[in-house]
Design a protein around this motif. Structure first.
Motif, mmCIF file in Angstrom:
data_model
loop_
_atom_site.group_PDB
_atom_site.id
_atom_site.type_symbol
_atom_site.label_atom_id
_atom_site.label_comp_id
_atom_site.label_asym_id
_atom_site.label_seq_id
_atom_site.Cartn_x
_atom_site.Cartn_y
_atom_site.Cartn_z
ATOM 1 N N GLU A 1 -7.815 -0.459 -1.004
ATOM 2 C CA GLU A 1 -8.288 -1.846 -1.044
ATOM 3 C C GLU A 1 -7.419 -2.723 -0.146
ATOM 4 O OE1 GLU A 1 -8.220 -3.034 -5.100
ATOM 5 O OE2 GLU A 1 -9.792 -1.626 -5.714
ATOM 6 N N LEU A 2 -6.129 -2.422 -0.130
ATOM 7 C CA LEU A 2 -5.196 -3.201 0.678
ATOM 8 C C LEU A 2 -5.241 -2.802 2.147
ATOM 9 C CD1 LEU A 2 -2.216 -3.016 -1.825
ATOM 10 C CD2 LEU A 2 -3.561 -5.064 -1.299
ATOM 11 N N ARG A 3 -5.509 -1.501 2.400
ATOM 12 C CA ARG A 3 -5.536 -1.001 3.774
ATOM 13 C C ARG A 3 -6.688 0.001 3.870
ATOM 14 N NH1 ARG A 3 -0.102 1.644 5.751
ATOM 15 N NH2 ARG A 3 0.632 -0.476 5.314
ATOM 16 N N PRO A 4 -7.894 -0.459 4.166
ATOM 17 C CA PRO A 4 -9.090 0.395 4.068
ATOM 18 C C PRO A 4 -9.054 1.671 4.904
ATOM 19 C CG PRO A 4 -9.711 -1.905 4.181
ATOM 20 C CD PRO A 4 -8.237 -1.862 4.443
ATOM 21 N N GLY A 5 -8.366 1.675 6.014
ATOM 22 C CA GLY A 5 -8.332 2.882 6.844
ATOM 23 C C GLY A 5 -7.068 3.696 6.668
ATOM 24 N N TYR A 6 -6.408 3.562 5.533
ATOM 25 C CA TYR A 6 -5.114 4.211 5.292
ATOM 26 C C TYR A 6 -5.332 5.724 5.192
ATOM 27 C CZ TYR A 6 -0.349 4.361 3.254
ATOM 28 O OH TYR A 6 0.984 4.573 3.004
ATOM 29 N N GLY A 7 -4.982 6.429 6.266
ATOM 30 C CA GLY A 7 -5.293 7.852 6.355
ATOM 31 C C GLY A 7 -4.690 8.689 5.249
ATOM 32 N N ALA A 8 -3.408 8.469 4.942
ATOM 33 C CA ALA A 8 -2.756 9.288 3.916
ATOM 34 C C ALA A 8 -3.419 9.096 2.561
ATOM 35 C CB ALA A 8 -1.274 8.944 3.843
ATOM 36 N N ALA A 9 -3.791 7.856 2.236
ATOM 37 C CA ALA A 9 -4.451 7.602 0.954
ATOM 38 C C ALA A 9 -5.836 8.241 0.926
ATOM 39 C CB ALA A 9 -4.550 6.100 0.699
ATOM 40 N N LEU A 10 -6.549 8.187 2.044
ATOM 41 C CA LEU A 10 -7.875 8.800 2.103
ATOM 42 C C LEU A 10 -7.792 10.313 1.945
ATOM 43 C CD1 LEU A 10 -9.375 6.608 4.939
ATOM 44 C CD2 LEU A 10 -10.354 6.858 2.641
ATOM 45 N N ASN B 1 -5.356 12.035 0.459
ATOM 46 C CA ASN B 1 -4.950 12.350 -0.912
ATOM 47 C C ASN B 1 -6.094 12.135 -1.898
ATOM 48 O OD1 ASN B 1 -2.470 12.945 0.109
ATOM 49 N ND2 ASN B 1 -1.363 11.299 -0.914
ATOM 50 N N LEU B 2 -6.855 11.073 -1.686
ATOM 51 C CA LEU B 2 -8.015 10.840 -2.545
ATOM 52 C C LEU B 2 -9.032 11.963 -2.360
ATOM 53 C CD1 LEU B 2 -9.527 9.018 -4.533
ATOM 54 C CD2 LEU B 2 -10.446 7.764 -2.565
ATOM 55 N N GLY B 3 -9.237 12.378 -1.114
ATOM 56 C CA GLY B 3 -10.158 13.482 -0.856
ATOM 57 C C GLY B 3 -9.723 14.760 -1.548
ATOM 58 N N ARG C 1 -5.790 8.574 -8.884
ATOM 59 C CA ARG C 1 -6.988 8.094 -8.188
ATOM 60 C C ARG C 1 -6.984 6.566 -8.107
ATOM 61 N NH1 ARG C 1 -10.132 11.005 -10.536
ATOM 62 N NH2 ARG C 1 -10.914 12.433 -8.937
ATOM 63 N N ALA C 2 -6.613 5.920 -9.210
ATOM 64 C CA ALA C 2 -6.579 4.453 -9.222
ATOM 65 C C ALA C 2 -5.559 3.925 -8.218
ATOM 66 C CB ALA C 2 -6.255 3.957 -10.627
ATOM 67 N N ALA C 3 -4.412 4.585 -8.120
ATOM 68 C CA ALA C 3 -3.375 4.136 -7.183
ATOM 69 C C ALA C 3 -3.844 4.302 -5.738
ATOM 70 C CB ALA C 3 -2.087 4.915 -7.427
ATOM 71 N N TYR C 4 -4.472 5.432 -5.426
ATOM 72 C CA TYR C 4 -4.967 5.639 -4.062
ATOM 73 C C TYR C 4 -6.033 4.596 -3.718
ATOM 74 C CZ TYR C 4 -2.746 10.262 -4.357
ATOM 75 O OH TYR C 4 -1.853 11.292 -4.501
ATOM 76 N N ARG C 5 -6.898 4.323 -4.666
ATOM 77 C CA ARG C 5 -7.958 3.344 -4.400
ATOM 78 C C ARG C 5 -7.380 1.945 -4.205
ATOM 79 N NH1 ARG C 5 -12.500 5.804 -8.593
ATOM 80 N NH2 ARG C 5 -13.376 7.304 -7.106
ATOM 81 N N PRO D 1 0.804 -1.232 0.000
ATOM 82 C CA PRO D 1 0.000 0.000 0.000
ATOM 83 C C PRO D 1 0.832 1.276 0.000
ATOM 84 C CG PRO D 1 -0.226 -1.209 2.083
ATOM 85 C CD PRO D 1 0.464 -2.115 1.134
ATOM 86 N N GLU D 2 1.991 1.263 0.682
ATOM 87 C CA GLU D 2 2.823 2.468 0.694
ATOM 88 C C GLU D 2 3.333 2.802 -0.707
ATOM 89 O OE1 GLU D 2 3.030 0.484 4.690
ATOM 90 O OE2 GLU D 2 3.311 -0.169 2.614
ATOM 91 N N ALA D 3 3.673 1.768 -1.470
ATOM 92 C CA ALA D 3 4.138 2.005 -2.837
ATOM 93 C C ALA D 3 3.002 2.531 -3.712
ATOM 94 C CB ALA D 3 4.718 0.726 -3.431
ATOM 95 N N TRP D 4 1.801 1.981 -3.527
ATOM 96 C CA TRP D 4 0.649 2.489 -4.278
ATOM 97 C C TRP D 4 0.383 3.955 -3.929
ATOM 98 C CZ3 TRP D 4 -1.066 0.459 -8.478
ATOM 99 C CH2 TRP D 4 -1.060 -0.931 -8.680
ATOM 100 N N LEU D 5 0.478 4.277 -2.639
ATOM 101 C CA LEU D 5 0.264 5.664 -2.217
ATOM 102 C C LEU D 5 1.265 6.594 -2.894
ATOM 103 C CD1 LEU D 5 -0.963 7.837 -0.256
ATOM 104 C CD2 LEU D 5 0.907 7.239 1.287
ATOM 105 N N ASN D 6 2.544 6.262 -2.803
ATOM 106 C CA ASN D 6 3.569 7.137 -3.371
ATOM 107 C C ASN D 6 3.476 7.206 -4.886
ATOM 108 O OD1 ASN D 6 4.344 7.366 -0.740
ATOM 109 N ND2 ASN D 6 6.472 6.782 -1.064
ATOM 110 N N LEU D 7 3.082 6.099 -5.493
ATOM 111 C CA LEU D 7 2.879 6.116 -6.941
ATOM 112 C C LEU D 7 1.747 7.085 -7.291
ATOM 113 C CD1 LEU D 7 3.627 4.948 -9.710
ATOM 114 C CD2 LEU D 7 1.966 3.116 -9.290
ATOM 115 N N GLY D 8 0.699 7.088 -6.476
ATOM 116 C CA GLY D 8 -0.399 8.027 -6.703
ATOM 117 C C GLY D 8 0.053 9.470 -6.586
#
Length: 300
Positions: A71-80, A82-84, A63-67, A43-50
């Motif tokens: 999917e891998l870590r539903p409560g991932y604050g940084a991804a949420l 960034n997606l927001g 958006r696809a990378a954050y999502r 998930p960290e790699a997906w986040l940074n890729l996003g």
């Protein structure tokens, strides 16, 4: 060894270095290698890729990378968060707020989530909610300058000028070289009817960052409003050196010429502005003001 957690981490660290050095293509490849080696479960790699894709302007990929990270870590604050931010930029405030709320529900001490939520609420003029969210950010992370600055902005928007000034001064007590805090303090002091201290704040901001155009502009405007015409001329000319062709600075210099009784100089500047910005509502009145001046007598 061609796979395993250690190899995935090796690629991830290589991506971080490339990302830091501005080598976006290398960083993207390394993040992808880390993800591939981890069989997608990174998930960290997906986040940074996003984050990287967003920086490159590919919002759909971001958006696809954050999502995928979520999917891998539903409560991932940084991804949420960034997606927001992506949803907010796309104009979907409801989706953005839902993402921020998911972040703070998953982790009530997620300060960036509270900050993002508070800023969104402030932008929507839901000031009491914004203040509550920003205070939660500060409870989660004491001394969080971004939240304190946003608290000041929210208080200023709500007309609570004293609270805004207090918030900016708290930031400056911790971070005395914060250009943003000095500038925002200057705006709040203007709202409080204290142009002298406001001018001091704007000058502090400009001294810290000589390229900070808003503080340079406010300093010049206050010089003119105070009747220090020669100083105002110098400040606006400096601003034009920084931002060549700046229309407000050029209009201000026409006003300076008018106050100096220089009809020819005033008209020349106003006509040049009229040629470039014929629809600017401030230009025609400026030209009319120039026409009220008596021509200077020719030197003998």
């Amino acid at each position: 060894m061609t796979d395993g957690p250690e190899v995935a981490e090796h690629h991830f660290l290589a991506a971080l270095v490339a990302d830091r050095d501005g080598r976006a293509a290398d960083a993207r490849r390394a993040y992808r290698r880390a993800i591939d080696v981890a069989k997608g479960d990174y998930p960290e790699a997906w986040l940074n890729l996003g984050v990287l894709e967003k920086g490159e302007g590919d919002l759909a990929a971001a958006r696809a990378a954050y999502r995928r990270a979520l999917e891998l870590r539903p409560g991932y604050g940084a991804a949420l968060v960034n997606l927001g931010k992506l949803e907010e930029a796309a104009g979907d405030a409801a989706a953005a707020e839902a993402a921020y709320r998911r972040a703070v529900e998953a982790d009530p001490r997620h300060a960036p989530g509270w900050l993002a939520l508070g800023q969104l609420q402030s932008d929507a003029r839901r000031f009491d909610e914004a203040v509550a969210s920003l205070r939660r950010a500060l409870e989660a992370r004491p001394g969080y300058d971004a939240a304190e600055l946003s608290l000041g902005v929210t208080a200023a928007r709500a007309g609570r000028t004293d609270e805004a000034i207090a918030a900016y001064r708290r930031v400056l007590a911790r971070s005395p070289r914060s250009t943003t805090a000095w500038y925002d303090l200057g705006l709040a002091l203007l709202d409080a009817g204290d142009p002298r201290q406001a001018g001091d704040a704007f000058r502090q901001a400009a001294a810290i960052d000589p390229d900070h155009v808003p503080s340079r502009r406010k300093t010049a405007e206050l010089e003119l409003a105070s009747g220090r015409v020669a100083d105002a001329r110098a400040r606006f000319e400096e601003l034009l050196d920084l931002v060549p062709g700046d229309l407000p600075a050029r209009a201000a210099l026409a006003e300076v010429a008018a106050r100096e009784g220089d009809r020819a100089g005033c008209e020349a500047r106003a006509r040049a502005l009229l040629a470039e910005a014929p629809k600017d509502p401030a230009v025609q009145p400026l030209l009319a003001r120039c026409a009220t001046l008596a021509p200077r007598a020719a030197a003998r």
